[in-house]
Write an enzyme that holds these catalytic residues in place. Structure first.
Site, PDB file in Angstrom:
ATOM      1  N   GLU A  15      76.481 -25.086  82.357  1.00 51.79           N
ATOM      2  CA  GLU A  15      77.289 -24.178  82.564  1.00 51.79           C
ATOM      3  C   GLU A  15      78.063 -23.964  81.408  1.00 51.79           C
ATOM      4  O   GLU A  15      78.289 -23.098  80.677  1.00 51.79           O
ATOM      5  CB  GLU A  15      77.870 -24.920  83.757  1.00 51.79           C
ATOM      6  CG  GLU A  15      79.669 -24.499  84.107  1.00 51.79           C
ATOM      7  CD  GLU A  15      79.509 -22.701  84.075  1.00 51.79           C
ATOM      8  OE1 GLU A  15      78.092 -22.290  84.895  1.00 51.79           O
ATOM      9  OE2 GLU A  15      80.999 -22.410  84.514  1.00 51.79           O
ATOM     10  N   GLU A  68      77.716 -16.442  78.071  1.00 45.42           N
ATOM     11  CA  GLU A  68      77.912 -14.791  78.894  1.00 45.42           C
ATOM     12  C   GLU A  68      79.038 -14.221  78.374  1.00 45.42           C
ATOM     13  O   GLU A  68      78.855 -12.690  78.263  1.00 45.42           O
ATOM     14  CB  GLU A  68      78.119 -15.132  79.928  1.00 45.42           C
ATOM     15  CG  GLU A  68      79.018 -15.685  81.404  1.00 45.42           C
ATOM     16  CD  GLU A  68      78.453 -16.363  82.333  1.00 45.42           C
ATOM     17  OE1 GLU A  68      79.169 -15.820  83.066  1.00 45.42           O
ATOM     18  OE2 GLU A  68      79.447 -17.142  82.719  1.00 45.42           O
ATOM     19  N   TRP A  81      78.088   0.188  88.179  1.00 46.56           N
ATOM     20  CA  TRP A  81      77.010  -1.492  88.108  1.00 46.56           C
ATOM     21  C   TRP A  81      75.559  -0.632  88.212  1.00 46.56           C
ATOM     22  O   TRP A  81      75.078  -0.893  88.812  1.00 46.56           O
ATOM     23  CB  TRP A  81      77.155  -2.776  88.092  1.00 46.56           C
ATOM     24  CG  TRP A  81      76.724  -3.570  87.370  1.00 46.56           C
ATOM     25  CD1 TRP A  81      76.559  -4.191  86.494  1.00 46.56           C
ATOM     26  CD2 TRP A  81      74.691  -4.203  87.507  1.00 46.56           C
ATOM     27  NE1 TRP A  81      76.086  -4.907  85.832  1.00 46.56           N
ATOM     28  CE2 TRP A  81      74.539  -4.751  86.831  1.00 46.56           C
ATOM     29  CE3 TRP A  81      73.601  -4.395  88.274  1.00 46.56           C
ATOM     30  CZ2 TRP A  81      73.702  -5.379  86.727  1.00 46.56           C
ATOM     31  CZ3 TRP A  81      72.660  -4.639  88.433  1.00 46.56           C
ATOM     32  CH2 TRP A  81      72.561  -5.520  87.733  1.00 46.56           C
ATOM     33  N   ARG A 122      83.229  -5.685  88.920  1.00 42.55           N
ATOM     34  CA  ARG A 122      82.470  -4.982  89.530  1.00 42.55           C
ATOM     35  C   ARG A 122      81.331  -4.945  89.676  1.00 42.55           C
ATOM     36  O   ARG A 122      80.171  -4.046  89.473  1.00 42.55           O
ATOM     37  CB  ARG A 122      82.188  -4.674  91.083  1.00 42.55           C
ATOM     38  CG  ARG A 122      83.460  -5.534  92.291  1.00 42.55           C
ATOM     39  CD  ARG A 122      83.936  -4.819  93.222  1.00 42.55           C
ATOM     40  NE  ARG A 122      82.339  -4.769  93.755  1.00 42.55           N
ATOM     41  CZ  ARG A 122      82.520  -5.986  95.287  1.00 42.55           C
ATOM     42  NH1 ARG A 122      83.421  -6.902  95.225  1.00 42.55           N
ATOM     43  NH2 ARG A 122      80.697  -5.558  95.873  1.00 42.55           N
ATOM     44  N   LYS A 166      78.725 -20.301  80.040  1.00 43.94           N
ATOM     45  CA  LYS A 166      79.933 -19.770  79.566  1.00 43.94           C
ATOM     46  C   LYS A 166      80.109 -18.911  78.221  1.00 43.94           C
ATOM     47  O   LYS A 166      79.965 -18.022  77.978  1.00 43.94           O
ATOM     48  CB  LYS A 166      81.182 -20.665  79.834  1.00 43.94           C
ATOM     49  CG  LYS A 166      81.475 -21.261  80.995  1.00 43.94           C
ATOM     50  CD  LYS A 166      82.362 -20.526  81.464  1.00 43.94           C
ATOM     51  CE  LYS A 166      81.956 -19.126  82.567  1.00 43.94           C
ATOM     52  NZ  LYS A 166      81.128 -19.536  83.918  1.00 43.94           N
ATOM     53  N   CYS A 206      79.370  -2.744  91.427  1.00 47.03           N
ATOM     54  CA  CYS A 206      80.001  -1.174  92.059  1.00 47.03           C
ATOM     55  C   CYS A 206      80.980  -1.685  92.708  1.00 47.03           C
ATOM     56  O   CYS A 206      80.834  -2.596  93.899  1.00 47.03           O
ATOM     57  CB  CYS A 206      78.671  -0.100  92.788  1.00 47.03           C
ATOM     58  SG  CYS A 206      77.557   0.067  91.596  1.00 47.03           S
ATOM     59  N   LYS A 227      80.438  -9.051  88.290  1.00 46.61           N
ATOM     60  CA  LYS A 227      80.790 -10.653  89.278  1.00 46.61           C
ATOM     61  C   LYS A 227      80.173 -10.547  90.455  1.00 46.61           C
ATOM     62  O   LYS A 227      80.337 -11.626  90.522  1.00 46.61           O
ATOM     63  CB  LYS A 227      82.667 -10.936  89.304  1.00 46.61           C
ATOM     64  CG  LYS A 227      83.121 -11.269  89.678  1.00 46.61           C
ATOM     65  CD  LYS A 227      84.468 -12.002  89.249  1.00 46.61           C
ATOM     66  CE  LYS A 227      84.951 -12.854  89.632  1.00 46.61           C
ATOM     67  NZ  LYS A 227      84.667 -14.600  88.637  1.00 46.61           N
ATOM     68  N   HIS A 255      60.325 -32.985  73.131  1.00 51.23           N
ATOM     69  CA  HIS A 255      59.319 -32.299  73.513  1.00 51.23           C
ATOM     70  C   HIS A 255      59.127 -31.157  73.151  1.00 51.23           C
ATOM     71  O   HIS A 255      58.955 -30.594  73.733  1.00 51.23           O
ATOM     72  CB  HIS A 255      59.581 -33.126  75.264  1.00 51.23           C
ATOM     73  CG  HIS A 255      59.813 -34.545  75.904  1.00 51.23           C
ATOM     74  ND1 HIS A 255      58.122 -34.596  75.400  1.00 51.23           N
ATOM     75  CD2 HIS A 255      60.694 -35.054  75.636  1.00 51.23           C
ATOM     76  CE1 HIS A 255      59.036 -36.421  76.055  1.00 51.23           C
ATOM     77  NE2 HIS A 255      59.859 -36.574  76.199  1.00 51.23           N
ATOM     78  N   ASN A 289      77.735   1.539  97.331  1.00 53.75           N
ATOM     79  CA  ASN A 289      77.408   0.196  96.495  1.00 53.75           C
ATOM     80  C   ASN A 289      76.484  -0.082  97.531  1.00 53.75           C
ATOM     81  O   ASN A 289      76.748  -0.451  98.714  1.00 53.75           O
ATOM     82  CB  ASN A 289      78.654  -0.743  96.920  1.00 53.75           C
ATOM     83  CG  ASN A 289      78.774  -1.909  96.268  1.00 53.75           C
ATOM     84  OD1 ASN A 289      77.718  -2.134  95.452  1.00 53.75           O
ATOM     85  ND2 ASN A 289      79.307  -2.805  96.731  1.00 53.75           N
ATOM     86  N   GLY A 290      75.332  -0.754  96.529  1.00 52.16           N
ATOM     87  CA  GLY A 290      73.970  -1.637  97.507  1.00 52.16           C
ATOM     88  C   GLY A 290      72.859  -0.246  96.866  1.00 52.16           C
ATOM     89  O   GLY A 290      72.916  -0.291  95.422  1.00 52.16           O
TER      90      GLY A 290
HETATM   91  C1  G6P Z   1      78.064 -13.350  88.646  1.00 50.31           C
HETATM   92  C2  G6P Z   1      78.825 -13.945  87.837  1.00 50.31           C
HETATM   93  C3  G6P Z   1      78.832 -15.747  88.622  1.00 50.31           C
HETATM   94  C4  G6P Z   1      78.722 -16.407  89.441  1.00 50.31           C
HETATM   95  C5  G6P Z   1      76.996 -15.637  89.476  1.00 50.31           C
HETATM   96  C6  G6P Z   1      77.124 -16.251  91.075  1.00 50.31           C
HETATM   97  O1  G6P Z   1      76.891 -13.763  87.951  1.00 50.31           O
HETATM   98  O2  G6P Z   1      78.873 -13.455  86.932  1.00 50.31           O
HETATM   99  O3  G6P Z   1      80.107 -15.841  87.520  1.00 50.31           O
HETATM  100  O4  G6P Z   1      78.528 -17.874  88.541  1.00 50.31           O
HETATM  101  O5  G6P Z   1      77.729 -13.861  90.070  1.00 50.31           O
HETATM  102  O6  G6P Z   1      78.337 -15.780  92.153  1.00 50.31           O
HETATM  103  P1  G6P Z   1      78.948 -15.832  93.688  1.00 50.31           P
HETATM  104  O7  G6P Z   1      80.290 -15.146  93.515  1.00 50.31           O
HETATM  105  O8  G6P Z   1      77.863 -16.371  94.169  1.00 50.31           O
HETATM  106  O9  G6P Z   1      79.868 -17.496  93.137  1.00 50.31           O
END
Ligand code: G6P
Length: 605
Positions: free
Chosen positions: A478, A485, A75, A27, A482, A2, A600, A501, A101-102
């Protein structure tokens, strides 16, 4: 999670709120709304969906005239993304509007109490209790009502509050959710993040938990939790407006991928002095440290997984990687001989903050590696290294991850020198590798013009497996994240040796397997796994150095990376995999910068 904005001044608020919300859309983006005060009443407009829809509905804000207003991009946590659940929420008498927000953790008991007193609720949100509390406590003194309301709330909240009886001021409250005040001339602002402010002002006040502020067109007064006014430092925002724009790229993610060589250089440059790594003004005595615990979420966690090898090898200190959401409830075996390293691009991830506090309460000192200046993690940590990557807007992190890796590599070399665990010649050799990373990352971007073609070949896959060993495995984690997501293709990463396994049961004709083979010492072993999956019909896309002829002849397709010392290779290897995910997502018509269901900055548990 948010985003909130507020404006008070001489201009029409709505267009400024909409602009700010666009910047905060990363956000959360399932619904949005604004509230503007005019002639003693509050007009509200909300939509399910994106800010663009809100702009259209309000005719770019022109349907809501007025010079004081608040806005929100959501969100969803409590209640589905509907118009009714979208913020701002208004009081039953229509005199108050609130954005939040929260999470208000005690909202159910407050809701019950308020309903018993006759307030009716229009939404399923936790937030709505705030606006009814405001109505209940307001007796002509807005500041008092804000304080009495805040005192009833448990949880995390950044709030923006309007009252139509008091048209020349608005309030902003912070408790465990980010909130920044923008200081203008004849106008003032608040926002969840500086990106929403930089178009209007470079002067910012970072509120701390428990503080709240009263904004008028001519000034800002900050109060502590007891209501005492005090002066708060005005900081200069270093990010410029261009840094938060797409700069000619179709997507922020593409721009941020391409920016990585520069971002990594920016992380390193201030810390390389006189042939050695200098870590700001930190005085961490590593001699008493018996264990390093790295904690983070998402990609930041995977950056920790990749850098573990470098820290252990160079510093000779065992490194444990913990997901913050697990660590916070694990009653960890941590004390003052543990150094906690906390990774977070945003500096606001709720689980990461909680894990850090938990470890600090066990006596550990926390070193934060953070991108956003003045963020909660940066403030709460004992030491902080900023990654200086500039604003990262795309939800899926790219330069956030590689700059976190870089900061960890710098730390590893710093530790090696402090602890004398490598000799000078080796230290200098490693330093040269580190310095070369931006160049090598650029090469990795340039040497794969076939990525778009590969995306056309693989984009219809139902699932993909990413395999590797050691540092290659960390990159596979990672790489798979990527892919899933942003392209919504199921992608899993496995330590290559683990395949047999169980997972190998899923390999059948045409199954794409992305095999990372950049670590010479174990390439042969991964190649055996490639042979095993190929024997079962897998289509193998290998990531390796060009001179690795055995792989070139074995794999169906190749992504090349320049040769890099394995300890530091993750920062280079990941780059073409980010681009591959980007192209696959584009082929699939996905909303690359704002993938579905994600946000994010994850400021809720
Ligand atoms: C969300 C984002 C990711 C990020 C993660 C941790 O899931 O989409 O891209 O790696 O949060 O966020 P931070 O701001 O703590 O690195």
């Amino acid at each position: 999670m948010c985003g909130i904005v507020g404006y008070i001044g001489m201009q029409n608020a709505a267009p400024i709120l909409l602009e700010g919300l666009k910047k905060l859309e990363y956000r959360g983006y399932d619904s949005a709304g604004i509230a503007v005060m005019q002639n003693g009443s509050i007009a509200v407009s909300k939509v399910t969906g994106r800010i663009a829809a809100l702009a259209e509905k309000t005719e770019h804000g022109s349907l809501l005239p007025g010079t004081v207003g608040i806005g929100h991009t959501r969100w969803a946590t409590h209640g589905a993304p509907t118009d009714a659940n979208a913020h701002p929420h208004t009081s039953n008498d229509g005199r108050f509007a609130v954005v939040h927000n929260g999470i208000i953790e005690n909202y159910l008991e407050l809701r019950k109490e308020l309903m018993e007193k006759g307030y009716h609720f229009d939404s399923e949100t936790d937030t709505e209790v705030v606006v009814h509390l405001m109505e209940m406590y307001y007796q002509g003194d807005l500041k008092q009502a804000v304080m009495r309301t805040s005192a009833r709330l448990c949880g995390s909240y950044a709030l923006g509050i309007l009252c139509s009886d008091e048209p020349n001021r608005m309030f902003a409250v912070r408790e465990a959710s980010p909130l920044i005040l923008g200081v203008g001339v004849g106008e003032n602002f608040f926002a969840s993040d500086v990106t929403a402010l930089v178009a209007y002002t470079r002067n910012a006040i970072y509120l701390d938990d428990g503080e709240f502020a009263e904004l008028t067109p001519d000034g800002i007064q900050v109060y502590d939790c007891t209501g005492q006014p005090f002066r708060k430092k005005v900081s200069r925002i270093s990010w410029d407006i261009q840094a938060a724009e797409k700069g000619g790229y179709e997507h922020f993610m593409r721009k941020e991928i391409m920016e990585q060589p520069r971002a990594v250089k920016a992380t390193m440059a201030p810390r390389l002095k006189d042939g050695q790594v200098v870590l700001d003004d930190m005085e961490i005595d590593l001699h008493g440290i018996r264990k390093i615990v790295i904690t983070a979420c998402g990609s930041a966690y995977y950056a920790g997984c990749a850098a573990k090898y470098a820290i252990e090898k160079l510093c000779h200190i065992p490194v444990q990687i913990e997901l913050a959401s697990e660590l916070r409830y694990s009653d960890p075996l941590i004390d003052a001989t543990t150094l906690l390293i906390v990774l977070s691009q945003s500096g606001e991830t709720a689980d990461t903050i909680a894990a850090m506090k938990e470890c600090q309460s066990h006596g550990a000192k926390a070193l934060a590696i953070v991108n956003v200046v003045g963020s909660t993690i940066a403030k709460l940590a004992d030491y902080c290294l900023y990654t200086w990557a500039g604003p990262e807007i795309a939800v899926a992190t790219t330069k956030g991850y590689t700059t976190q890796l870089t900061a960890l590599y710098l730390f590893a070399l710093y530790g090696a020198k402090e602890l004398r665990t490598v000799d000078e010649a080796e230290y200098q050799k490693k330093l040269q590798v580190l310095k070369a990373l931006p160049k090598l990352m650029q090469q990795a971007l340039d040497m794969n013009p076939n990525l778009e073609q590969l995306a056309k070949k693989y984009h219809r896959a139902h699932s993909m497996f990413f395999i590797g060993r050691n540092t290659d495995y960390a990159v596979a984690l990672e790489g798979a994240l990527k892919m899933k997501e942003i392209s919504y293709i199921h992608a899993e990463s496995y330590a290559a040796g683990e395949l047999k396994h169980g997972t190998i049961a899923l390999i059948s004709e045409g199954q794409p397997v992305i095999a990372l083979c950049c670590n010479d010492a174990i390439t042969e072993k991964t190649m055996s796994n490639i042979v095993e999956v190929k024997a079962r019909g897998a289509e193998v896309l290998a990531v390796a150095c060009r001179d690795n002829q055995k792989i070139v002849s074995l794999a169906d397709d190749m992504i090349f990376v320049p040769k890099v010392e394995p300890l530091f290779s993750a920062a280079v290897e990941i780059v073409p995999l980010q681009l591959l995910a980007y192209y696959v997502a584009r082929e699939n018509g996905c909303d690359i910068d704002k993938p579905k269901n994600l946000a994010k900055s994850v400021t809720v548990e």
